[in-house]
Write an enzyme that holds these catalytic residues in place. Structure first.
Site, PDB file in Angstrom:
ATOM      1  N   ASP A 104       0.889   1.883   1.464  1.00 18.66           N
ATOM      2  CA  ASP A 104       1.043   2.182   2.905  1.00 18.66           C
ATOM      3  C   ASP A 104       2.439   1.915   3.486  1.00 18.66           C
ATOM      4  O   ASP A 104       2.561   1.322   4.568  1.00 18.66           O
ATOM      5  CB  ASP A 104       0.000   1.388   3.719  1.00 18.66           C
ATOM      6  CG  ASP A 104      -1.437   1.774   3.384  1.00 18.66           C
ATOM      7  OD1 ASP A 104      -1.641   2.628   2.506  1.00 18.66           O
ATOM      8  OD2 ASP A 104      -2.355   1.197   3.990  1.00 18.66           O
ATOM      9  N   LYS A 125      -6.331   7.249   2.178  1.00 14.50           N
ATOM     10  CA  LYS A 125      -7.540   6.445   2.389  1.00 14.50           C
ATOM     11  C   LYS A 125      -7.794   6.228   3.871  1.00 14.50           C
ATOM     12  O   LYS A 125      -6.879   6.321   4.685  1.00 14.50           O
ATOM     13  CB  LYS A 125      -7.404   5.105   1.664  1.00 14.50           C
ATOM     14  CG  LYS A 125      -6.250   4.286   2.182  1.00 14.50           C
ATOM     15  CD  LYS A 125      -6.063   3.008   1.403  1.00 14.50           C
ATOM     16  CE  LYS A 125      -4.902   2.222   1.921  1.00 14.50           C
ATOM     17  NZ  LYS A 125      -4.998   1.858   3.359  1.00 14.50           N
ATOM     18  N   CYS A 175      -4.095  -4.306   3.588  1.00 14.26           N
ATOM     19  CA  CYS A 175      -4.282  -3.312   2.531  1.00 14.26           C
ATOM     20  C   CYS A 175      -3.792  -3.775   1.158  1.00 14.26           C
ATOM     21  O   CYS A 175      -4.397  -3.445   0.145  1.00 14.26           O
ATOM     22  CB  CYS A 175      -3.665  -1.990   2.957  1.00 14.26           C
ATOM     23  SG  CYS A 175      -4.633  -1.253   4.305  1.00 14.26           S
TER      24      CYS A 175
HETATM   25  C1  VGL Z   1      -3.479  -1.603   7.335  1.00 14.26           C
HETATM   26  C2  VGL Z   1      -4.416  -2.373   9.273  1.00 14.26           C
HETATM   27  C3  VGL Z   1      -4.980  -1.148   9.511  1.00 14.26           C
HETATM   28  C4  VGL Z   1      -2.622  -1.891   6.143  1.00 14.26           C
HETATM   29  C5  VGL Z   1      -4.041  -0.371   7.548  1.00 14.26           C
HETATM   30  O1  VGL Z   1      -2.057  -0.939   5.574  1.00 14.26           O
HETATM   31  O2  VGL Z   1      -2.500  -3.083   5.765  1.00 14.26           O
HETATM   32  N1  VGL Z   1      -3.683  -2.606   8.193  1.00 14.26           N
HETATM   33  N2  VGL Z   1      -4.775  -0.142   8.640  1.00 14.26           N
END
Ligand code: VGL
Ligand code: ZN
Length: 212
Positions: A17, A115, A159
């Site tokens: 991410d 995802k 994540c």
């Molecule tokens: C994430 C919060 C919400 C992450 C993703 O990538 O850690 N954190 N969505």
């Protein structure tokens, strides 16, 4: 020169991410998030096998505070699959904030796993959604002969941690490259995440242990 973690074909780097919304100025900016760019880029050059993830939510997603009347970001609510922290709208499919940072070289990756695309279920982990449904990543890694998973990216306590815990649970030797990650760290979530990872046997390493 040989380093403490000599790499081979059985190793995968999972880059989690590294998206505009999680970087400074983004909708859910992770403090100091851009500090992961340089080490993530170097690590991606050091591994033969690289997999990327991308948080990829539809508008109105179950993890967005804006989806509930009167709710605020960072508040936790109870959903059918368990507790859900609510976030500002982020990584909406097709939006500029959902894009990977341009320093993340897609051409080095065999996989880009999107995802969190189910409107009703969040998915911090690359391996499975919050309701327990698998993404198929574990099988794909096994089919490629992978034995060790090295994770980096954003955010350490969400994540990255959930992906590392699931990698370990799926039987992979699992490492989190601490200095190639940054955390949201709301309400002690970073310390909690490390405690869970250490209890599960996830190893905490630094980028120099790989890069030399
Ligand atoms: C994430 C919060 C919400 C992450 C993703 O990538 O850690 N954190 N969505
Ligand atoms: Zn998300």
């Amino acid at each position: 020169m040989s380093t403490r973690h000599d790499l081979g074909g059985g190793d995968v780097l999972l880059v989690v991410d590294v998206q505009i919304d999680f970087l400074p100025g983004g909708a859910l900016a992770v403090p100091d998030g851009d500090a992961v760019l340089a080490p993530a880029q170097s690590l991606m050059r050091a591994f033969d096998q690289v997999a990327l993830t991308q948080d990829w939510h539809p508008a109105g997603h179950a993890s967005f505070a804006s989806s509930y009347a009167g709710a605020r970001p960072f508040q936790a609510i109870s959903l059918p699959y368990g507790e859900q922290v609510l976030w500002p709208d982020h990584c909406v499919q097709g939006s500029p904030g959902a894009r990977l940072h341009p320093r993340i070289d897609l051409d080095r990756a065999f996989l880009l796993l999107r995802k969190g695309a189910n409107r009703h279920v969040d998915s911090y982990s690359a391996f499975g959604e919050a309701d327990g449904r698998a993404t198929g990543l574990a099988e794909m890694l096994r089919a490629r002969g992978i034995k060790r998973v090295f994770a980096c990216g954003l955010a350490t306590d969400y994540c990255v941690a959930f992906s590392a815990l699931d990698a370990r649970a799926a039987g992979f030797e699992t490492f989190v490259v601490e200095d190639a990650c940054r955390a949201i760290d709301a309400d002690g979530s970073l310390a909690k995440a490390w405690a869970r990872m250490e209890a599960a046997g996830v190893k905490r390493i630094q980028a120099r242990e790989i890069l030399g």
